[in-house]
Design a protein around this motif. Sequence first.
Motif, PDB file in Angstrom:
ATOM      1  N   ALA A  26       3.580  10.324   1.930  1.00 47.38           N
ATOM      2  CA  ALA A  26       2.681  11.464   2.103  1.00 47.38           C
ATOM      3  C   ALA A  26       3.212  12.390   3.193  1.00 47.38           C
ATOM      4  O   ALA A  26       4.281  12.173   3.756  1.00 47.38           O
ATOM      5  CB  ALA A  26       1.278  10.967   2.447  1.00 47.38           C
ATOM      6  N   GLY A  27       2.425  13.416   3.520  1.00 47.90           N
ATOM      7  CA  GLY A  27       2.821  14.341   4.576  1.00 47.90           C
ATOM      8  C   GLY A  27       2.730  15.785   4.108  1.00 47.90           C
ATOM      9  O   GLY A  27       2.354  16.070   2.971  1.00 47.90           O
TER      10      GLY A  27
ATOM     11  N   GLN B 198       4.931  12.745  -5.864  1.00 51.82           N
ATOM     12  CA  GLN B 198       6.114  12.451  -6.661  1.00 51.82           C
ATOM     13  C   GLN B 198       6.685  11.069  -6.359  1.00 51.82           C
ATOM     14  O   GLN B 198       6.768  10.206  -7.237  1.00 51.82           O
ATOM     15  CB  GLN B 198       7.178  13.527  -6.408  1.00 51.82           C
ATOM     16  CG  GLN B 198       8.485  13.269  -7.117  1.00 51.82           C
ATOM     17  CD  GLN B 198       9.465  14.422  -6.997  1.00 51.82           C
ATOM     18  OE1 GLN B 198      10.315  14.590  -7.858  1.00 51.82           O
ATOM     19  NE2 GLN B 198       9.375  15.210  -5.950  1.00 51.82           N
ATOM     20  N   LEU B 199       7.061  10.831  -5.111  1.00 52.80           N
ATOM     21  CA  LEU B 199       7.627   9.524  -4.762  1.00 52.80           C
ATOM     22  C   LEU B 199       6.560   8.439  -4.785  1.00 52.80           C
ATOM     23  O   LEU B 199       6.829   7.301  -5.177  1.00 52.80           O
ATOM     24  CB  LEU B 199       8.303   9.583  -3.396  1.00 52.80           C
ATOM     25  CG  LEU B 199       9.700  10.183  -3.392  1.00 52.80           C
ATOM     26  CD1 LEU B 199      10.242  10.253  -1.968  1.00 52.80           C
ATOM     27  CD2 LEU B 199      10.658   9.381  -4.268  1.00 52.80           C
ATOM     28  N   GLY B 200       5.345   8.785  -4.378  1.00 55.28           N
ATOM     29  CA  GLY B 200       4.272   7.798  -4.386  1.00 55.28           C
ATOM     30  C   GLY B 200       4.013   7.238  -5.768  1.00 55.28           C
ATOM     31  O   GLY B 200       3.824   6.025  -5.950  1.00 55.28           O
TER      32      GLY B 200
ATOM     33  N   VAL C 263       0.863  -1.177   0.000  1.00 57.93           N
ATOM     34  CA  VAL C 263       0.000   0.000   0.000  1.00 57.93           C
ATOM     35  C   VAL C 263       0.899   1.226   0.000  1.00 57.93           C
ATOM     36  O   VAL C 263       1.874   1.293   0.761  1.00 57.93           O
ATOM     37  CB  VAL C 263      -0.927   0.012   1.240  1.00 57.93           C
ATOM     38  CG1 VAL C 263      -1.589   1.370   1.416  1.00 57.93           C
ATOM     39  CG2 VAL C 263      -1.968  -1.092   1.130  1.00 57.93           C
ATOM     40  N   VAL C 264       0.571   2.195  -0.856  1.00 56.68           N
ATOM     41  CA  VAL C 264       1.317   3.457  -0.924  1.00 56.68           C
ATOM     42  C   VAL C 264       0.374   4.586  -0.523  1.00 56.68           C
ATOM     43  O   VAL C 264      -0.543   4.932  -1.279  1.00 56.68           O
ATOM     44  CB  VAL C 264       1.890   3.710  -2.329  1.00 56.68           C
ATOM     45  CG1 VAL C 264       2.616   5.056  -2.369  1.00 56.68           C
ATOM     46  CG2 VAL C 264       2.830   2.577  -2.734  1.00 56.68           C
ATOM     47  N   ILE C 265       0.592   5.141   0.672  1.00 59.36           N
ATOM     48  CA  ILE C 265      -0.208   6.269   1.137  1.00 59.36           C
ATOM     49  C   ILE C 265       0.373   7.541   0.503  1.00 59.36           C
ATOM     50  O   ILE C 265       1.510   7.902   0.764  1.00 59.36           O
ATOM     51  CB  ILE C 265      -0.166   6.390   2.677  1.00 59.36           C
ATOM     52  CG1 ILE C 265      -0.544   5.061   3.347  1.00 59.36           C
ATOM     53  CG2 ILE C 265      -1.068   7.531   3.145  1.00 59.36           C
ATOM     54  CD1 ILE C 265      -1.941   4.584   3.079  1.00 59.36           C
ATOM     55  N   GLY C 266      -0.419   8.198  -0.331  1.00 59.61           N
ATOM     56  CA  GLY C 266       0.092   9.350  -1.069  1.00 59.61           C
ATOM     57  C   GLY C 266       0.574   8.948  -2.445  1.00 59.61           C
ATOM     58  O   GLY C 266       1.610   9.417  -2.924  1.00 59.61           O
TER      59      GLY C 266
END
Length: 313
Positions: free
Chosen positions: A77-78, A22-24, A15-18
Amino acid sequence: MSHRSTAAAVRMRAVVIGGSGQLGGWLLRVLAERNHDAWGTFATTAFPGLVPLDAANQAASAAWVRDQKADVVFYPAGFTWVDGCERDPGKARAANVEQPLNLARAAAEVGARFVYFSTDYVFDGHNGPYAESAEPRPLSIYGQAKLEAEQVLAETLGDLLLIARTTWVYGPERQGKNFAYQLAKTLREGRALPCPSDQVSTPSYGPDVAQAIVRLIEQGRSGLIHVAGPDLIDRVTFARSLAEAFGLNSQLIQAKTTAELGQGAPRPLNSGLLTPRLDAWLPGLMRPLSECLLDFQLKLDEPGGWVRPLTAT
Protein backbone atom coordinates in the motif's frame (compact mmCIF):
# COMPACT_ATOMS: atom_id res chain seq x y z
CA MET A 1 8.59 -23.29 -15.39
CA SER A 2 8.01 -25.92 -12.75
CA HIS A 3 9.41 -23.78 -9.95
CA ARG A 4 6.51 -21.36 -10.38
CA SER A 5 3.80 -23.80 -9.34
CA THR A 6 5.52 -25.94 -6.71
CA ALA A 7 3.70 -25.42 -3.42
CA ALA A 8 5.62 -24.24 -0.39
CA ALA A 9 6.55 -26.78 2.27
CA VAL A 10 5.84 -24.59 5.34
CA ARG A 11 2.42 -22.96 5.54
CA MET A 12 2.39 -19.28 6.54
CA ARG A 13 -0.28 -16.98 7.87
CA ALA A 14 0.00 -13.75 5.87
CA VAL A 15 -1.62 -10.33 5.81
CA VAL A 16 -1.51 -8.09 2.73
CA ILE A 17 -2.15 -4.41 3.49
CA GLY A 18 -3.51 -2.98 0.24
CA GLY A 19 -4.88 -6.19 -1.23
CA SER A 20 -7.00 -4.30 -3.76
CA GLY A 21 -3.97 -2.81 -5.49
CA GLN A 22 -1.82 -4.18 -8.30
CA LEU A 23 0.88 -5.93 -6.27
CA GLY A 24 -1.48 -6.66 -3.40
CA GLY A 25 -3.82 -8.59 -5.65
CA TRP A 26 -0.99 -10.71 -7.03
CA LEU A 27 0.50 -11.33 -3.59
CA LEU A 28 -2.83 -12.72 -2.41
CA ARG A 29 -3.08 -14.95 -5.47
CA VAL A 30 0.48 -16.28 -5.20
CA LEU A 31 0.09 -16.89 -1.47
CA ALA A 32 -3.11 -18.89 -2.08
CA GLU A 33 -1.52 -20.86 -4.93
CA ARG A 34 1.36 -21.77 -2.63
CA ASN A 35 -1.01 -23.01 0.08
CA HIS A 36 -0.57 -20.15 2.56
CA ASP A 37 -3.37 -18.61 4.62
CA ALA A 38 -3.69 -14.98 3.52
CA TRP A 39 -5.93 -12.05 4.36
CA GLY A 40 -6.01 -8.81 2.41
CA THR A 41 -7.21 -5.32 3.29
CA PHE A 42 -8.49 -2.37 1.29
CA ALA A 43 -8.71 1.35 2.02
CA THR A 44 -11.08 2.71 -0.65
CA THR A 45 -11.74 0.06 -3.34
CA ALA A 46 -13.48 -3.06 -2.07
CA PHE A 47 -13.21 -6.52 -3.60
CA PRO A 48 -14.75 -9.77 -2.32
CA GLY A 49 -12.85 -11.26 0.59
CA LEU A 50 -10.97 -8.09 1.53
CA VAL A 51 -11.23 -6.43 4.94
CA PRO A 52 -11.60 -2.63 5.27
CA LEU A 53 -8.62 -1.08 7.04
CA ASP A 54 -7.77 2.60 7.43
CA ALA A 55 -4.03 2.74 8.06
CA ALA A 56 -4.41 6.45 8.93
CA ASN A 57 -6.22 5.34 12.09
CA GLN A 58 -3.01 4.19 13.70
CA ALA A 59 -4.38 2.73 16.93
CA ALA A 60 -7.17 0.71 15.30
CA SER A 61 -5.08 -0.54 12.38
CA ALA A 62 -2.21 -1.58 14.66
CA ALA A 63 -4.64 -3.45 16.90
CA TRP A 64 -6.08 -5.26 13.89
CA VAL A 65 -2.62 -6.32 12.69
CA ARG A 66 -1.70 -7.61 16.16
CA ASP A 67 -4.96 -9.55 16.33
CA GLN A 68 -4.15 -11.42 13.11
CA LYS A 69 -1.08 -13.02 14.68
CA ALA A 70 0.46 -13.33 11.24
CA ASP A 71 3.82 -14.79 10.32
CA VAL A 72 4.36 -12.05 7.74
CA VAL A 73 2.75 -8.70 6.90
CA PHE A 74 3.14 -7.38 3.35
CA TYR A 75 2.75 -3.64 2.76
CA PRO A 76 2.29 -2.90 -0.97
CA ALA A 77 0.00 0.00 0.00
CA GLY A 78 0.97 3.67 0.15
CA PHE A 79 0.70 6.90 -1.85
CA THR A 80 2.54 6.19 -5.09
CA TRP A 81 1.30 9.05 -7.30
CA VAL A 82 4.63 10.81 -7.76
CA ASP A 83 3.28 14.21 -8.77
CA GLY A 84 0.63 14.03 -6.05
CA CYS A 85 3.34 13.41 -3.47
CA GLU A 86 5.18 16.50 -4.69
CA ARG A 87 2.03 18.59 -4.12
CA ASP A 88 1.20 17.07 -0.74
CA PRO A 89 4.39 16.15 1.17
CA GLY A 90 2.42 15.57 4.36
CA LYS A 91 0.25 12.91 2.78
CA ALA A 92 3.31 11.41 1.06
CA ARG A 93 5.10 10.98 4.38
CA ALA A 94 2.03 9.76 6.27
CA ALA A 95 1.16 7.04 3.76
CA ASN A 96 4.69 5.98 2.85
CA VAL A 97 6.51 6.35 6.19
CA GLU A 98 4.34 6.85 9.27
CA GLN A 99 1.54 4.39 8.53
CA PRO A 100 3.74 1.46 7.46
CA LEU A 101 6.07 2.09 10.41
CA ASN A 102 3.10 1.91 12.77
CA LEU A 103 1.93 -1.39 11.28
CA ALA A 104 5.48 -2.76 11.16
CA ARG A 105 5.82 -2.16 14.88
CA ALA A 106 2.51 -3.92 15.48
CA ALA A 107 3.68 -6.86 13.36
CA ALA A 108 6.96 -7.06 15.27
CA GLU A 109 5.07 -7.23 18.58
CA VAL A 110 3.66 -10.60 17.52
CA GLY A 111 6.92 -11.75 15.92
CA ALA A 112 5.79 -11.26 12.33
CA ARG A 113 8.12 -10.33 9.50
CA PHE A 114 7.33 -7.20 7.50
CA VAL A 115 7.72 -6.63 3.75
CA TYR A 116 7.96 -3.04 2.51
CA PHE A 117 7.87 -2.10 -1.17
CA SER A 118 10.16 0.66 -2.34
CA THR A 119 11.27 2.10 -5.68
CA ASP A 120 14.13 3.14 -7.94
CA TYR A 121 12.99 6.72 -7.25
CA VAL A 122 15.35 6.62 -4.26
CA PHE A 123 18.09 7.20 -6.89
CA ASP A 124 18.87 10.32 -8.92
CA GLY A 125 18.98 8.57 -12.29
CA HIS A 126 22.47 9.74 -13.23
CA ASN A 127 24.21 6.36 -13.26
CA GLY A 128 21.59 3.65 -13.51
CA PRO A 129 20.77 0.87 -13.50
CA TYR A 130 21.49 0.46 -9.80
CA ALA A 131 22.45 -2.48 -7.60
CA GLU A 132 21.46 -2.66 -3.94
CA SER A 133 24.89 -1.30 -2.94
CA ALA A 134 24.41 2.00 -4.84
CA GLU A 135 24.04 5.17 -2.78
CA PRO A 136 20.50 6.60 -2.87
CA ARG A 137 19.96 10.24 -3.85
CA PRO A 138 16.23 10.85 -4.32
CA LEU A 139 15.08 13.78 -6.45
CA SER A 140 11.40 13.88 -5.46
CA ILE A 141 9.22 14.00 -2.35
CA TYR A 142 8.05 10.49 -3.21
CA GLY A 143 11.60 9.18 -3.44
CA GLN A 144 12.58 10.94 -0.22
CA ALA A 145 9.65 9.41 1.65
CA LYS A 146 10.45 5.93 0.40
CA LEU A 147 14.09 6.26 1.40
CA GLU A 148 13.16 7.56 4.85
CA ALA A 149 10.85 4.59 5.29
CA GLU A 150 13.60 2.17 4.26
CA GLN A 151 15.94 3.66 6.84
CA VAL A 152 13.56 3.92 9.78
CA LEU A 153 12.07 0.48 9.19
CA ALA A 154 15.54 -1.07 9.06
CA GLU A 155 16.48 0.63 12.33
CA THR A 156 13.25 -0.52 13.97
CA LEU A 157 12.83 -4.09 12.70
CA GLY A 158 16.29 -5.44 11.93
CA ASP A 159 16.12 -8.96 10.53
CA LEU A 160 12.31 -9.00 10.62
CA LEU A 161 12.31 -6.66 7.60
CA LEU A 162 12.49 -7.33 3.87
CA ILE A 163 12.62 -4.24 1.64
CA ALA A 164 11.83 -4.92 -2.01
CA ARG A 165 12.58 -2.16 -4.50
CA THR A 166 10.83 -2.47 -7.83
CA THR A 167 9.98 -0.21 -10.77
CA TRP A 168 7.56 0.29 -13.69
CA VAL A 169 5.25 -2.49 -12.50
CA TYR A 170 2.75 -3.65 -15.13
CA GLY A 171 0.45 -6.59 -15.78
CA PRO A 172 -3.13 -7.66 -15.13
CA GLU A 173 -4.86 -6.01 -12.20
CA ARG A 174 -8.36 -5.68 -10.80
CA GLN A 175 -8.56 -1.88 -10.79
CA GLY A 176 -7.13 -1.39 -14.28
CA LYS A 177 -5.01 1.62 -13.28
CA ASN A 178 -1.40 0.88 -14.24
CA PHE A 179 0.43 2.29 -17.25
CA ALA A 180 -0.62 -0.55 -19.54
CA TYR A 181 -4.28 0.23 -18.90
CA GLN A 182 -3.84 3.98 -19.27
CA LEU A 183 -2.07 3.40 -22.57
CA ALA A 184 -4.73 0.99 -23.84
CA LYS A 185 -7.57 3.35 -23.03
CA THR A 186 -5.88 6.31 -24.70
CA LEU A 187 -4.91 4.46 -27.88
CA ARG A 188 -8.23 2.66 -28.17
CA GLU A 189 -9.93 6.05 -28.24
CA GLY A 190 -7.60 7.12 -31.05
CA ARG A 191 -5.86 9.76 -28.97
CA ALA A 192 -2.14 10.49 -29.03
CA LEU A 193 -0.11 9.45 -25.99
CA PRO A 194 2.89 11.68 -25.19
CA CYS A 195 5.58 9.54 -23.62
CA PRO A 196 9.01 10.41 -22.14
CA SER A 197 11.76 9.22 -24.45
CA ASP A 198 14.58 9.97 -21.99
CA GLN A 199 13.32 7.94 -19.00
CA VAL A 200 15.00 4.53 -18.88
CA SER A 201 14.22 1.75 -16.42
CA THR A 202 13.53 -1.97 -15.99
CA PRO A 203 9.83 -2.83 -16.43
CA SER A 204 8.71 -5.35 -13.83
CA TYR A 205 5.87 -7.81 -14.38
CA GLY A 206 3.51 -7.78 -11.38
CA PRO A 207 2.90 -11.56 -11.21
CA ASP A 208 6.67 -12.21 -11.27
CA VAL A 209 7.33 -9.55 -8.61
CA ALA A 210 4.76 -11.15 -6.31
CA GLN A 211 6.11 -14.64 -6.97
CA ALA A 212 9.63 -13.48 -6.16
CA ILE A 213 8.61 -11.77 -2.91
CA VAL A 214 6.68 -14.75 -1.60
CA ARG A 215 9.57 -17.08 -2.48
CA LEU A 216 12.05 -14.81 -0.70
CA ILE A 217 9.92 -14.82 2.45
CA GLU A 218 9.65 -18.60 2.26
CA GLN A 219 13.45 -18.72 2.09
CA GLY A 220 13.67 -16.55 5.22
CA ARG A 221 15.37 -13.64 3.43
CA SER A 222 15.65 -10.22 5.03
CA GLY A 223 17.30 -6.89 4.26
CA LEU A 224 17.22 -5.03 0.95
CA ILE A 225 16.65 -6.63 -2.45
CA HIS A 226 15.89 -5.37 -5.94
CA VAL A 227 13.05 -7.16 -7.72
CA ALA A 228 12.78 -5.96 -11.32
CA GLY A 229 12.60 -7.22 -14.88
CA PRO A 230 15.74 -7.97 -16.92
CA ASP A 231 15.05 -5.50 -19.79
CA LEU A 232 16.59 -2.02 -19.59
CA ILE A 233 14.53 0.13 -21.98
CA ASP A 234 13.14 3.62 -22.40
CA ARG A 235 9.51 4.47 -21.72
CA VAL A 236 8.63 4.92 -25.42
CA THR A 237 9.96 1.47 -26.34
CA PHE A 238 8.05 0.01 -23.40
CA ALA A 239 4.85 1.78 -24.47
CA ARG A 240 5.16 0.65 -28.08
CA SER A 241 5.77 -2.94 -26.96
CA LEU A 242 2.58 -2.83 -24.89
CA ALA A 243 0.60 -1.31 -27.75
CA GLU A 244 1.76 -3.91 -30.25
CA ALA A 245 1.02 -6.75 -27.83
CA PHE A 246 -2.61 -5.62 -27.60
CA GLY A 247 -3.03 -4.83 -31.28
CA LEU A 248 -3.17 -1.06 -30.80
CA ASN A 249 -1.72 1.69 -32.96
CA SER A 250 1.79 2.30 -31.63
CA GLN A 251 2.16 5.25 -34.01
CA LEU A 252 -0.05 7.26 -31.64
CA ILE A 253 2.73 7.16 -29.04
CA GLN A 254 4.59 10.48 -29.26
CA ALA A 255 8.18 10.62 -28.01
CA LYS A 256 8.79 13.71 -25.86
CA THR A 257 11.57 14.64 -23.48
CA THR A 258 10.78 14.82 -19.79
CA ALA A 259 11.40 18.57 -19.93
CA GLU A 260 8.84 18.92 -22.74
CA LEU A 261 6.23 16.99 -20.75
CA GLY A 262 6.59 19.28 -17.74
CA GLN A 263 5.83 16.60 -15.13
CA GLY A 264 5.24 17.92 -11.64
CA ALA A 265 7.95 15.97 -9.84
CA PRO A 266 11.51 15.36 -11.03
CA ARG A 267 12.14 11.85 -12.37
CA PRO A 268 15.32 9.77 -12.34
CA LEU A 269 16.09 9.50 -16.06
CA ASN A 270 18.90 6.95 -16.44
CA SER A 271 17.53 4.56 -13.85
CA GLY A 272 16.42 0.94 -13.44
CA LEU A 273 17.39 -1.78 -11.00
CA LEU A 274 20.05 -4.48 -11.19
CA THR A 275 19.13 -7.70 -9.38
CA PRO A 276 22.31 -9.51 -8.28
CA ARG A 277 20.79 -10.79 -5.01
CA LEU A 278 17.58 -11.99 -6.63
CA ASP A 279 19.53 -13.66 -9.44
CA ALA A 280 21.59 -15.55 -6.86
CA TRP A 281 18.63 -16.62 -4.74
CA LEU A 282 15.95 -17.16 -7.42
CA PRO A 283 17.74 -17.39 -10.78
CA GLY A 284 15.63 -16.89 -13.89
CA LEU A 285 12.41 -16.04 -12.08
CA MET A 286 11.93 -12.55 -13.58
CA ARG A 287 11.01 -13.12 -17.20
CA PRO A 288 11.86 -10.84 -20.15
CA LEU A 289 9.32 -8.33 -21.43
CA SER A 290 8.44 -10.32 -24.56
CA GLU A 291 7.53 -13.40 -22.52
CA CYS A 292 5.64 -11.37 -19.94
CA LEU A 293 3.50 -9.64 -22.58
CA LEU A 294 2.36 -13.04 -23.85
CA ASP A 295 1.61 -14.15 -20.29
CA PHE A 296 -0.25 -10.85 -19.66
CA GLN A 297 -2.72 -11.69 -22.43
CA LEU A 298 -3.15 -15.29 -21.28
CA LYS A 299 -3.83 -14.31 -17.69
CA LEU A 300 -6.66 -11.98 -18.69
CA ASP A 301 -8.68 -15.08 -19.56
CA GLU A 302 -8.03 -16.73 -16.18
CA PRO A 303 -10.19 -16.36 -13.06
CA GLY A 304 -9.11 -13.54 -10.79
CA GLY A 305 -11.17 -10.54 -11.83
CA TRP A 306 -8.43 -8.96 -13.92
CA VAL A 307 -9.67 -6.04 -16.00
CA ARG A 308 -9.04 -6.40 -19.73
CA PRO A 309 -7.00 -3.44 -21.04
CA LEU A 310 -9.22 -3.08 -24.09
CA THR A 311 -12.30 -2.63 -21.92
CA ALA A 312 -10.78 -0.65 -19.05
CA THR A 313 -12.73 2.44 -18.05
